[in-house]
Design an enzyme around this catalytic site. Structure first.
Site, short mmCIF file in Angstrom:
data_model
loop_
_atom_site.label_atom_id
_atom_site.label_comp_id
_atom_site.label_asym_id
_atom_site.label_seq_id
_atom_site.Cartn_x
_atom_site.Cartn_y
_atom_site.Cartn_z
N GLU A 134 0.86 -1.17 0.00
CA GLU A 134 0.00 0.00 0.00
C GLU A 134 0.90 1.23 0.00
O GLU A 134 1.70 1.42 0.92
CB GLU A 134 -0.91 0.01 1.22
N ASP A 161 -5.71 7.99 10.59
CA ASP A 161 -4.36 7.53 10.91
C ASP A 161 -3.88 8.08 12.24
O ASP A 161 -4.19 9.20 12.63
CB ASP A 161 -3.40 7.93 9.80
#
Length: 271
Positions: free
Chosen positions: A49, A60
């Site tokens: 990724e 995140d």
């Protein structure tokens, strides 16, 4: 059949638990991205990724937020990410999935973006802040370009949304192991195990689990309940700790190899 769909249907998932690794493009330096991608590919990654840095990566935790800020300070843009992808994908065995937030894609233009991503060699997209209920236009454009749009589910995903994700999925489902942001942790909660068991019962597509996979033990334990694991923050911590020059790359390679070895201890389910 889309390339990533074929990879999960007839590829290495039939033989082993999969290891997906996340790297922020442009972190810790623009020149580091290509050699680090090659290192991940050479040392056990099944999927990579590649993070498209964004100023407000709300899903995140602090490690990936910091890596995005550094990448942006280094001048990394969405066009730079696509250029990097195009330069490195011909040399990689692992499929590359671009992961990022919808705002830069919207600004770029969703249809031009998916065409550019496909032309650059990406095989999939992960857009954490795009709800599946609002994703059909991008999903249609992605499929037309040959890309799989990967959806996230979490322990508090409703049954209706879970079934919608199942309907829209063309490769694998990304299971968020906890209700919170990304970040390495030291234990695997019983609630996570119950959540993954639920997904096994209710989904027919492969499931990869991420958010909080910190080490080889986590990888081995979690992989018992899914098709593979996704490691992001723990890998970025290794890069930040050791650097990306030759000596540091040896340490990073050893960390990736340890994850691969941990997954090798997890048997596949009986046929």
């Amino acid at each position: 059949m889309l390339k990533l769909q074929e990879y999960f249907t007839n590829g290495p998932a039939r033989e082993r638990k999969l290891l997906s690794l996340f790297l922020t493009a442009g972190f810790p330096a623009p020149a580091a991205t290509a050699p680090l991608l090659q290192l991940l590919d050479d040392n056990g990654a099944d999927l990579i990724e590649l993070g498209m840095p964004f100023s407000d990566p709300l899903a995140d935790g602090p490690t990936i937020q910091r890596s995005s800020q550094i990448a942006l300070q280094n001048g990394m843009t969405l066009r730079n990410v696509l250029q990097l992808t195009a330069a490195v994908t011909p040399r990689l065995r692992s499929p590359v999935i671009l992961m990022g937030y919808y705002n830069p894609i919207f600004k770029f233009g969703p249809e031009p973006f998916v065409r550019a991503a496909a032309q650059a060699g990406a095989q999939g997209l992960i857009i954490p802040d795009l709800p599946p209920e609002e994703s059909r236009p991008l999903q249609a454009a992605a499929v037309a370009a040959g890309l799989s749009l990967v959806y996230l589910v979490s322990p508090n995903t409703s049954p209706d949304r879970l079934q919608l994700v199942e309907e829209l999925t063309t490769s694998f489902v990304y299971a968020v192991s906890i209700t919170g942001v990304t970040g390495a942790r030291n234990t695997v909660a019983a609630a996570t195990v119950a959540f993954l068991q639920r997904l096994r019962r209710e989904l027919r597509h492969p499931v990869m689990v991420g958010f909080g996979v910190a080490n080889a033990l986590d990888a081995r334990l979690l992989a018992s309940y899914c098709d593979g694991v996704i490691v992001g923050s723990a890998l970025l911590n290794e890069i930040e700790k050791h650097g990306w020059q030759a000596a540091g790359r040896q340490k990073i390679a050893a960390f990736v190899q340890s994850l691969r070895a941990g997954l090798a201890q997890t048997p596949l389910p009986a046929a």
